[in-house]
Motif scaffolding. Structure first.
Motif, mmCIF file in Angstrom:
data_model
loop_
_atom_site.group_PDB
_atom_site.id
_atom_site.type_symbol
_atom_site.label_atom_id
_atom_site.label_comp_id
_atom_site.label_asym_id
_atom_site.label_seq_id
_atom_site.Cartn_x
_atom_site.Cartn_y
_atom_site.Cartn_z
ATOM 1 N N PHE A 38 0.802 -1.219 0.000
ATOM 2 C CA PHE A 38 0.000 0.000 0.000
ATOM 3 C C PHE A 38 0.843 1.281 0.000
ATOM 4 N N GLY A 39 2.102 1.188 0.388
ATOM 5 C CA GLY A 39 2.890 2.403 0.517
ATOM 6 C C GLY A 39 4.155 2.452 -0.320
ATOM 7 N N VAL A 40 5.070 1.536 -0.060
ATOM 8 C CA VAL A 40 6.396 1.604 -0.682
ATOM 9 C C VAL A 40 6.324 1.399 -2.191
ATOM 10 N N GLN A 41 5.645 0.344 -2.626
ATOM 11 C CA GLN A 41 5.601 0.033 -4.057
ATOM 12 C C GLN A 41 4.927 1.125 -4.882
ATOM 13 N N PRO A 42 3.739 1.634 -4.484
ATOM 14 C CA PRO A 42 3.140 2.719 -5.289
ATOM 15 C C PRO A 42 4.005 3.973 -5.347
ATOM 16 N N LEU A 43 4.641 4.320 -4.234
ATOM 17 C CA LEU A 43 5.503 5.504 -4.241
ATOM 18 C C LEU A 43 6.691 5.317 -5.177
ATOM 19 N N TYR A 44 7.288 4.142 -5.135
ATOM 20 C CA TYR A 44 8.432 3.864 -5.998
ATOM 21 C C TYR A 44 8.031 3.905 -7.472
ATOM 22 N N GLU A 45 6.877 3.291 -7.793
ATOM 23 C CA GLU A 45 6.437 3.263 -9.183
ATOM 24 C C GLU A 45 5.961 4.640 -9.648
ATOM 25 N N ALA A 46 5.462 5.462 -8.717
ATOM 26 C CA ALA A 46 5.057 6.815 -9.100
ATOM 27 C C ALA A 46 6.256 7.622 -9.587
ATOM 28 N N MET A 47 7.401 7.424 -8.942
ATOM 29 C CA MET A 47 8.608 8.125 -9.383
ATOM 30 C C MET A 47 9.061 7.614 -10.744
ATOM 31 N N ALA A 128 11.347 2.691 -22.699
ATOM 32 C CA ALA A 128 12.360 1.646 -22.856
ATOM 33 C C ALA A 128 11.740 0.259 -22.961
ATOM 34 N N ASP A 129 10.517 0.118 -22.485
ATOM 35 C CA ASP A 129 9.829 -1.174 -22.522
ATOM 36 C C ASP A 129 8.338 -0.915 -22.696
ATOM 37 N N PRO A 130 7.854 -0.819 -23.951
ATOM 38 C CA PRO A 130 6.452 -0.465 -24.206
ATOM 39 C C PRO A 130 5.442 -1.445 -23.604
ATOM 40 N N GLY A 131 5.884 -2.614 -23.208
ATOM 41 C CA GLY A 131 4.978 -3.564 -22.591
ATOM 42 C C GLY A 131 4.569 -3.160 -21.180
ATOM 43 N N LYS A 132 5.335 -2.275 -20.552
ATOM 44 C CA LYS A 132 4.986 -1.763 -19.228
ATOM 45 C C LYS A 132 4.064 -0.564 -19.409
ATOM 46 N N VAL A 133 2.845 -0.682 -18.908
ATOM 47 C CA VAL A 133 1.839 0.341 -19.184
ATOM 48 C C VAL A 133 0.887 0.472 -18.009
ATOM 49 N N VAL A 134 0.299 1.649 -17.880
ATOM 50 C CA VAL A 134 -0.699 1.908 -16.849
ATOM 51 C C VAL A 134 -1.628 3.008 -17.364
ATOM 52 N N LEU A 135 -2.890 2.937 -16.966
ATOM 53 C CA LEU A 135 -3.829 3.967 -17.409
ATOM 54 C C LEU A 135 -3.762 5.219 -16.544
ATOM 55 N N VAL A 136 -3.682 5.042 -15.244
ATOM 56 C CA VAL A 136 -3.663 6.170 -14.305
ATOM 57 C C VAL A 136 -2.366 6.103 -13.498
ATOM 58 N N ARG A 137 -1.543 7.143 -13.599
ATOM 59 C CA ARG A 137 -0.266 7.116 -12.896
ATOM 60 C C ARG A 137 -0.237 8.030 -11.678
ATOM 61 N N SER A 138 -1.384 8.574 -11.303
ATOM 62 C CA SER A 138 -1.438 9.402 -10.090
ATOM 63 C C SER A 138 -1.670 8.520 -8.864
ATOM 64 N N LEU A 139 -1.248 9.011 -7.705
ATOM 65 C CA LEU A 139 -1.363 8.261 -6.463
ATOM 66 C C LEU A 139 -2.710 8.496 -5.804
ATOM 67 N N ASN A 140 -3.202 7.470 -5.147
ATOM 68 C CA ASN A 140 -4.406 7.567 -4.333
ATOM 69 C C ASN A 140 -3.962 7.708 -2.883
ATOM 70 N N TRP A 141 -4.059 8.923 -2.339
ATOM 71 C CA TRP A 141 -3.513 9.186 -1.008
ATOM 72 C C TRP A 141 -4.301 8.485 0.096
ATOM 73 N N LEU A 144 -2.721 5.178 0.179
ATOM 74 C CA LEU A 144 -1.382 5.302 0.756
ATOM 75 C C LEU A 144 -1.441 5.364 2.279
ATOM 76 N N ALA A 145 -2.474 6.047 2.802
ATOM 77 C CA ALA A 145 -2.605 6.154 4.258
ATOM 78 C C ALA A 145 -2.856 4.804 4.905
ATOM 79 N N MET A 146 -3.365 3.830 4.125
ATOM 80 C CA MET A 146 -3.595 2.502 4.673
ATOM 81 C C MET A 146 -2.301 1.781 5.011
ATOM 82 N N ALA A 147 -1.178 2.304 4.527
ATOM 83 C CA ALA A 147 0.110 1.682 4.866
ATOM 84 C C ALA A 147 0.474 1.919 6.323
ATOM 85 N N LEU A 148 -0.040 3.002 6.928
ATOM 86 C CA LEU A 148 0.328 3.331 8.310
ATOM 87 C C LEU A 148 -0.120 2.263 9.312
#
Length: 195
Positions: A38-47, A128-141, A144-148
């Motif tokens: 819920f926290g680390v992975q989404p933040l890392y992928e957002a960057m 660099a890798d067109p197979g990696k794709v996402v429709l929405v790249r914004s974070l759901n805060w 994210l708070a569920m990680a606490l």
């Protein structure tokens, strides 16, 4: 010999030494997994996705899957499938957002009402890798708070594990709780009366 009180005390200590580490490990693993999901992975992928580029895509499928605790999915998730083309090569994407499509049902239902099969959407791909794709790249805060709470669970598990380890280190032998008597002292020689 060991009294009843001493035996009960010994059993309680044994239970603490056994249950605390097991329960602590379970909470620690669950907490770490939840905090990462819920926290680390989404933040890392957002960057990472900040450098991705948009491409037009066509929506082929969209639905809401219910929560499934057996699959480590405590909330419903939005499942999508869309098709896009990069340099004359066709690709199929199935990822909605950085949170694996997980969300509250009311939020997902609102998104579902705005999406139609055959609709044109914008997908974000890794150049660099067109197979990696996402429709929405914004974070759901909210998600994210569920990680606490998971961080708190991991900390509690760590304390329980530490307490169990301390209990093991301070474990006393079974016979020591029965009030063992001191070793018999050597008998003293009686002094002869002075003449």
């Amino acid at each position: 010999y060991m009294s009843r009180t001493s035996l009960k005390l010994y059993l309680v200590e044994g239970g603490i030494r056994l249950i605390f580490p097991l329960f602590g490990v379970a909470l620690l693993v669950a907490g770490i997994f939840g905090a990462i999901s819920f926290g680390v992975q989404p933040l890392y992928e957002a960057m990472q996705t900040r450098q991705w580029t948009p491409v037009p895509a066509t929506l082929e499928f969209v639905s809401i899957e219910p929560a499934d605790l057996l699959r480590n999915r405590p909330l419903p998730s939005l499942k999508v499938r869309y098709r896009y083309t990069v340099d004359a090569e066709g690709f199929v994407g199935s990822r909605y957002d950085l949170h694996q499509g997980v969300g509250y049902h009311r939020t997902l239902a609102a998104v579902l009402r705005e999406m139609d099969i055959g609709q044109s959407v914008t997908a974000w791909i890794d150049p660099a890798d067109p197979g990696k794709v996402v429709l929405v790249r914004s974070l759901n805060w909210t998600l994210l708070a569920m990680a606490l709470p998971f961080v708190a669970i991991a900390l509690l598990g760590g304390f329980l594990l530490l307490g169990g380890m301390v209990a093991w280190n301070q474990a006393r032998p079974l016979g020591s709780l029965g009030g063992s008597s001191a070793p018999d002292a050597k008998p003293r020689r009686a002094r002869s009366p002075r003449t």
